[in-house]
Design an enzyme around this catalytic site. Structure first.
Site, PDB file in Angstrom:
ATOM      1  N   CYS A  23       0.956  -1.008   0.153  1.00 12.73           N
ATOM      2  CA  CYS A  23       0.034   0.044  -0.032  1.00 12.73           C
ATOM      3  C   CYS A  23       0.897   1.113   0.084  1.00 12.73           C
ATOM      4  CB  CYS A  23      -0.810   0.093   1.187  1.00 12.73           C
ATOM      5  SG  CYS A  23      -1.825   1.755   1.511  1.00 12.73           S
ATOM      6  N   CYS A  79       0.172   3.161   3.636  1.00 12.22           N
ATOM      7  CA  CYS A  79       0.534   2.773   4.872  1.00 12.22           C
ATOM      8  C   CYS A  79       1.782   1.710   4.618  1.00 12.22           C
ATOM      9  CB  CYS A  79      -0.712   2.459   5.747  1.00 12.22           C
ATOM     10  SG  CYS A  79      -1.393   0.627   5.106  1.00 12.22           S
ATOM     11  N   CYS A 127      -6.431  -2.713   0.997  1.00 12.27           N
ATOM     12  CA  CYS A 127      -5.319  -2.765   1.899  1.00 12.27           C
ATOM     13  C   CYS A 127      -5.751  -3.269   3.121  1.00 12.27           C
ATOM     14  CB  CYS A 127      -4.711  -1.181   2.111  1.00 12.27           C
ATOM     15  SG  CYS A 127      -3.495  -1.255   3.361  1.00 12.27           S
ATOM     16  N   ASP A 167      19.698  -2.668 -18.836  1.00 15.73           N
ATOM     17  CA  ASP A 167      19.774  -3.869 -17.821  1.00 15.73           C
ATOM     18  C   ASP A 167      18.637  -4.993 -18.497  1.00 15.73           C
ATOM     19  OD1 ASP A 167      19.249  -5.793 -16.032  1.00 15.73           O
ATOM     20  OD2 ASP A 167      19.480  -4.192 -14.189  1.00 15.73           O
TER      21      ASP A 167
HETATM   22 ZN   LIG Z   1      -2.958   1.078   3.578  1.00 15.34          ZN
END
Ligand SMILES: [Zn+2]
Length: 411
Positions: free
Chosen positions: A200, A203, A216, A335
Site C-alpha cells: 500500500c 501505509c 489494503c 539491464d
Molecule cells: Zn494502506
C-alpha cells in the site's frame, strides 16, 4: 487565446517551430516534432502555455497504453471539432509545443504526456481532464520508483482540484495518486501486471486481491466502484448501458484503452453513442499493431517495452509463430534482468524465433521457462523460417524501430 492573438514572440516562435519541423521532415529525420518544439521553446520559453491557452485540453499519462489511448481519445473528441494531438508519441513539452503549433487554432487538444513531465505540463496547459492509466516499472536502470511517481502525481493533483480525473480503479497506485482530487471518474480495464502494487502506498501494508477487487489490509484504501467497465466485447457506461466496441486494435488491453477514451469524451459532454463509432477508425498507432504482407506472411508488429507490456503483448498475439526481438540500447534500458519478471510460458506450443542484440539473454530466459525457440540472425531469415500466414513480432523499443525500418517504415 487563438494563434492570431498570440504575443509577437510567441507568433514568431510558432512559425519558426513549424518551419524547423517541416525542414526536419524533408531531411528524412522523423516527423520533426521534437526539433520543431525545441527551437520554438528556445525563442519563447512560454510558448507551450501560449499555444495551450483557450483550448479545452485532455492529457493522457501512465506507464503503458498512452499512445494508443491518446489516439482513441482524439478520435472521440473529433465529434466536437478539430483536435490537436501529438500522435507520434513525442510526449515531452517539446513534442506538445510542436503538436499545437502545427495544428493551428483548434478548440480541443489531446496530449500524451510522459509520466515525469505531468506536473510541468499541467502547469503549462491547464487541462480540463487528465486520464491516468497505470503505473508500473519501466526500464529498471532509469526508472524512478513506482511509488515515488505516484507520490509526485498525488502532490501535483492535490494542487489542481479544478481538473477532472479519469482514473484506473484497478491500479492501487493510480487510486492513491488521485486520492485528493475532488472529481474522479473511475474506469475498470483490469490490471494484468500486479507486481508493482503489492504494498500500500499510503501505509505500507499488504494489498490483497480477490475477484477483481483489491483492498489494503492496514488502511481504508481500496478499489473504488468504477463507472466505466470493460465487459465481454464492449463497455458498460455509468448508466448501465452496454456498448459493443469494434476496434482494429487487438486484445482486451485495447478495450480498456477504448473505455478510457469514452470516459474522457464523456467529461467533454460527448455521449457514448456518438463516440463509439469513431474508435473503429484507429488502425495502427505509430507503427504499433501495423500489419504488413511479405512473401505470403502477414506480419503484425507489437511493441513491448517493460514487463507489464510484455504480458499485454502475449494477450494480444494470436496463437501463431512469434518472433521476439530484444535490444538493450539506451532507449531500451541497458539491464535485461527484467526478463526474469515476465512469465513467457504463454508462448509454449507456438513456434518461437528470437533475434536482436540481446537474443542470448532471451534464450536463457526461454530455456528456464521451458519454451523451445530458434535463433535467427535477420528478419528475412525469420520470415523464411515460418509457414505462410500470421507472424507475430513482439519487440522492445529499438528492436521495434529496427524492424519497422526493415519493413520500409510501415504505418
Ligand atoms: Zn494502506
Amino acid at each position: 487565446m487563438t494563434q492570431g492573438n498570440l504575443p509577437l514572440r510567441a507568433k514568431v516562435a510558432t512559425q519558426v517551430s513549424r518551419t524547423a519541423a517541416a525542414l526536419s521532415r524533408a531531411a528524412g529525420r522523423g516527423d520533426g516534432s521534437v526539433i520543431g518544439g525545441w527551437i520554438g521553446l528556445k525563442i519563447d520559453p512560454d510558448l507551450l502555455e501560449h499555444l495551450a491557452a483557450g483550448r479545452a485540453i485532455a492529457l493522457v499519462s501512465g506507464t503503458n497504453g498512452k499512445t494508443t489511448t491518446t489516439r482513441l481519445t482524439a478520435a472521440a473528441l473529433g465529434v466536437l471539432g478539430p483536435v490537436a494531438t501529438n500522435s507520434f508519441g513525442a510526449n515531452m513539452p517539446t513534442g506538445h509545443t510542436s503538436a499545437l503549433a502545427k495544428a493551428g487554432d483548434t478548440p480541443f487538444a489531446v496530449l500524451e504526456v510522459d509520466e515525469h513531465y505531468l506536473p510541468q505540463v499541467i502547469e503549462e496547459t491547464r487541462p480540463r481532464v487528465i486520464a491516468l492509466l497505470n503505473l508500473s516499472r519501466d526500464q529498471l536502470d532509469r526508472a524512478k520508483e513506482v511509488a515515488m511517481m505516484a507520490q509526485l502525481w498525488r502532490t501535483t493533483l492535490a494542487k489542481h482540484p479544478e481538473v477532472a480525473i479519469v482514473g484506473n480503479a484497478d491500479d492501487p497506485m493510480i487510486v492513491w495518486a488521485a486520492g485528493n482530487s475532488p472529481s474522479v471518474t473511475w474506469f475498470s480495464a483490469g490490471q494484468r501486471w500486479q507486481d508493482d502494487s503489492w504494498v500500500c502506498p499510503e501505509c505500507g501494508s499488504t494489498i490483497e486481491r480477490q475477484d477483481g477487487q483489491w483492498w489494503c489490509t492496514g488502511c481504508p484504501l481500496r478499489r473504488p466502484a468504477p463507472q466505466w467497465v470493460v465487459e465481454d466485447d464492449g463497455v458498460l457506461d455509468p448508466t448501465g448501458a452496454w456498448h459493443l466496441i469494434r476496434l482494429q486494435l487487438p486484445g482486451r488491453v485495447n478495450l480498456g484503452n477504448a473505455a478510457t477514451a469514452l470516459a474522457v469524451a464523456a467529461a467533454f459532454g460527448i455521449r457514448p453513442l456518438q463516440a463509439v463509432p469513431t474508435l473503429s477508425s484507429v488502425a495502427s498507432v505509430a507503427g504499433r499493431y501495423a500489419q504488413v504482407d511479405r512473401d505470403g506472411r502477414n506480419i503484425r508488429l507489437l511493441l513491448a517495452k517493460n514487463p507489464a507490456s510484455w504480458l499485454e503483448a502475449f494477450d494480444m498475439a494470436d496463437n501463431a509463430p512469434t518472433l521476439l526481438s530484444i535490444n538493450a540500447r539506451d532507449p531500451d534500458g541497458l539491464d535485461t534482468s527484467w526478463l526474469f519478471d515476465v512469465d513467457f510460458s504463454p508462448l509454449r506450443g507456438r513456434q518461437v524465433l528470437i533475434t536482436g542484440d540481446r537474443a542470448y539473454d532471451l534464450a536463457v530466459r526461454l530455456d528456464v521457462n521451458d519454451v523451445p525457440f530458434r535463433h535467427v540472425q535477420t528478419f528475412g531469415e525469420a520470415i523464411a523460417s515460418v509457414p505462410p500466414g500470421r507472424l507475430e513480432v513482439i519487440a522492445n523499443y529499438t528492436a521495434f524501430q529496427d524492424i519497422r525500418a526493415e519493413l520500409d517504415r510501415v504505418n
